[in-house]
Scaffold this motif. Sequence first.
Motif, PDB file in Angstrom:
ATOM      1  N   LEU A  34       0.916  -1.019   0.087  1.00  0.00           N
ATOM      2  CA  LEU A  34       0.126  -0.100   0.048  1.00  0.00           C
ATOM      3  C   LEU A  34       0.657   1.199   0.041  1.00  0.00           C
ATOM      4  N   LYS A  35       1.876   1.248   0.837  1.00  0.00           N
ATOM      5  CA  LYS A  35       2.785   2.532   0.726  1.00  0.00           C
ATOM      6  C   LYS A  35       3.249   2.573  -0.496  1.00  0.00           C
ATOM      7  N   VAL A  36       3.896   1.769  -1.263  1.00  0.00           N
ATOM      8  CA  VAL A  36       4.335   1.892  -2.693  1.00  0.00           C
ATOM      9  C   VAL A  36       3.245   2.402  -3.463  1.00  0.00           C
ATOM     10  N   THR A  37       2.155   2.079  -3.352  1.00  0.00           N
ATOM     11  CA  THR A  37       1.007   2.602  -4.380  1.00  0.00           C
ATOM     12  C   THR A  37       0.744   4.088  -4.165  1.00  0.00           C
ATOM     13  N   GLY A  38       0.995   4.602  -2.786  1.00  0.00           N
ATOM     14  CA  GLY A  38       0.881   5.939  -2.543  1.00  0.00           C
ATOM     15  C   GLY A  38      -0.365   6.298  -1.841  1.00  0.00           C
ATOM     16  N   LEU A  39      -1.256   5.252  -1.666  1.00  0.00           N
ATOM     17  CA  LEU A  39      -2.698   5.353  -1.230  1.00  0.00           C
ATOM     18  C   LEU A  39      -2.568   5.290   0.265  1.00  0.00           C
ATOM     19  N   GLY A  40      -3.616   6.182   0.788  1.00  0.00           N
ATOM     20  CA  GLY A  40      -3.674   6.038   2.092  1.00  0.00           C
ATOM     21  C   GLY A  40      -5.235   6.236   2.551  1.00  0.00           C
ATOM     22  N   ARG A  41      -5.412   6.539   3.886  1.00  0.00           N
ATOM     23  CA  ARG A  41      -6.868   6.555   4.236  1.00  0.00           C
ATOM     24  C   ARG A  41      -7.580   5.202   4.165  1.00  0.00           C
ATOM     25  N   VAL A  42      -6.952   4.144   4.674  1.00  0.00           N
ATOM     26  CA  VAL A  42      -7.758   2.963   4.604  1.00  0.00           C
ATOM     27  C   VAL A  42      -8.017   2.323   5.945  1.00  0.00           C
ATOM     28  N   ASP A  43      -9.088   1.493   5.957  1.00  0.00           N
ATOM     29  CA  ASP A  43      -9.585   0.722   6.925  1.00  0.00           C
ATOM     30  C   ASP A  43      -8.792  -0.990   6.786  1.00  0.00           C
ATOM     31  N   VAL A  44      -8.124  -1.474   7.754  1.00  0.00           N
ATOM     32  CA  VAL A  44      -7.870  -2.739   7.611  1.00  0.00           C
ATOM     33  C   VAL A  44      -8.263  -3.419   8.319  1.00  0.00           C
ATOM     34  N   GLU A  45      -9.146  -4.500   7.624  1.00  0.00           N
ATOM     35  CA  GLU A  45     -10.022  -5.469   8.513  1.00  0.00           C
ATOM     36  C   GLU A  45      -9.109  -6.676   8.499  1.00  0.00           C
ATOM     37  N   MET A  46      -8.920  -7.219   9.570  1.00  0.00           N
ATOM     38  CA  MET A  46      -8.282  -8.652   9.625  1.00  0.00           C
ATOM     39  C   MET A  46      -9.235  -9.687  10.689  1.00  0.00           C
ATOM     40  N   ASP A  47      -9.162 -10.932  10.638  1.00  0.00           N
ATOM     41  CA  ASP A  47      -9.959 -11.819  11.317  1.00  0.00           C
ATOM     42  C   ASP A  47      -9.129 -12.349  12.570  1.00  0.00           C
ATOM     43  N   SER A  48      -7.920 -11.889  12.856  1.00  0.00           N
ATOM     44  CA  SER A  48      -7.294 -12.060  13.801  1.00  0.00           C
ATOM     45  C   SER A  48      -7.449 -11.334  15.072  1.00  0.00           C
ATOM     46  N   GLN A  49      -8.146 -11.222  15.835  1.00  0.00           N
ATOM     47  CA  GLN A  49      -8.246 -10.288  17.222  1.00  0.00           C
ATOM     48  C   GLN A  49      -7.002 -10.325  17.815  1.00  0.00           C
ATOM     49  N   LEU A  50      -6.296 -11.328  17.898  1.00  0.00           N
ATOM     50  CA  LEU A  50      -4.951 -11.169  18.700  1.00  0.00           C
ATOM     51  C   LEU A  50      -3.926 -10.002  17.921  1.00  0.00           C
ATOM     52  N   VAL A  51      -4.015 -10.341  16.564  1.00  0.00           N
ATOM     53  CA  VAL A  51      -2.828  -9.279  15.933  1.00  0.00           C
ATOM     54  C   VAL A  51      -3.713  -7.744  16.153  1.00  0.00           C
ATOM     55  N   CYS A  52      -4.660  -7.707  15.953  1.00  0.00           N
ATOM     56  CA  CYS A  52      -5.628  -6.505  15.957  1.00  0.00           C
ATOM     57  C   CYS A  52      -5.344  -5.736  17.298  1.00  0.00           C
ATOM     58  N   ASN A  53      -5.287  -6.667  18.287  1.00  0.00           N
ATOM     59  CA  ASN A  53      -5.215  -6.170  19.738  1.00  0.00           C
ATOM     60  C   ASN A  53      -3.830  -5.632  19.869  1.00  0.00           C
ATOM     61  N   ALA A  54      -2.853  -6.414  19.463  1.00  0.00           N
ATOM     62  CA  ALA A  54      -1.517  -6.177  19.477  1.00  0.00           C
ATOM     63  C   ALA A  54      -0.992  -4.961  18.914  1.00  0.00           C
ATOM     64  N   ILE A  55      -1.568  -4.553  17.730  1.00  0.00           N
ATOM     65  CA  ILE A  55      -1.326  -3.620  17.228  1.00  0.00           C
ATOM     66  C   ILE A  55      -1.763  -2.281  17.895  1.00  0.00           C
ATOM     67  N   HIS A  56      -2.815  -2.452  18.470  1.00  0.00           N
ATOM     68  CA  HIS A  56      -3.351  -1.282  19.408  1.00  0.00           C
ATOM     69  C   HIS A  56      -2.866  -1.434  20.776  1.00  0.00           C
ATOM     70  N   SER A  57      -1.733  -1.985  20.971  1.00  0.00           N
ATOM     71  CA  SER A  57      -1.123  -2.039  22.434  1.00  0.00           C
ATOM     72  C   SER A  57       0.179  -1.544  22.358  1.00  0.00           C
ATOM     73  N   VAL A  58       0.811  -1.736  23.493  1.00  0.00           N
ATOM     74  CA  VAL A  58       2.165  -1.180  23.581  1.00  0.00           C
ATOM     75  C   VAL A  58       3.137  -2.348  23.004  1.00  0.00           C
ATOM     76  N   SER A  59       4.125  -2.042  22.582  1.00  0.00           N
ATOM     77  CA  SER A  59       5.270  -2.936  22.204  1.00  0.00           C
ATOM     78  C   SER A  59       5.688  -3.978  23.148  1.00  0.00           C
TER      79      SER A  59
END
Length: 137
Positions: A43-68
């Motif tokens: 996506l970065k290479v395409t230059g597009l932005g303003r995207v909603d990423v939908e994923m079916d892994s709640q674990l990964v989604c939660n990890a992205i929203h949490s501290v490292s």
Amino acid sequence: MGLGWVLRDENGGFLAAKNVLLAGTYLVKEAEALCVREALSWLKVTGLGRVDVEMDSQLVCNAIHSVSFGSAFGYLVDDVKDLVSEIEDVKFYFVKRSANRAAHCVSREAFSETGCGEWLDSPPSFLVNILHSDIMN
């Protein structure tokens, strides 16, 4: 391992899709994080932005929203967060697996005769029925 993602417009219409075949064995959570990282890199290479990423892994989604945190999985999530900082307005959402059928179809296709690919503007034939079904629901 096959990775795949689909880019749609705000009405669910097809914009693009891509899949990649990676060698190696990964835990499911690592594979999901790798897929998000690869999709954001593309996506970065395409230059597009303003995207909603939908994923079916709640674990990964939660990890992205949490501290490292320090682990192989944590470092993959950190890569995702770094990419997000370079793309305008990226939001992450957890969705049920049934809402993510198109991406799973694209990732499975990486193992088929037609193999890996990138489709822009027009969906590949193997994806048409799923996209149509998603819009109808």
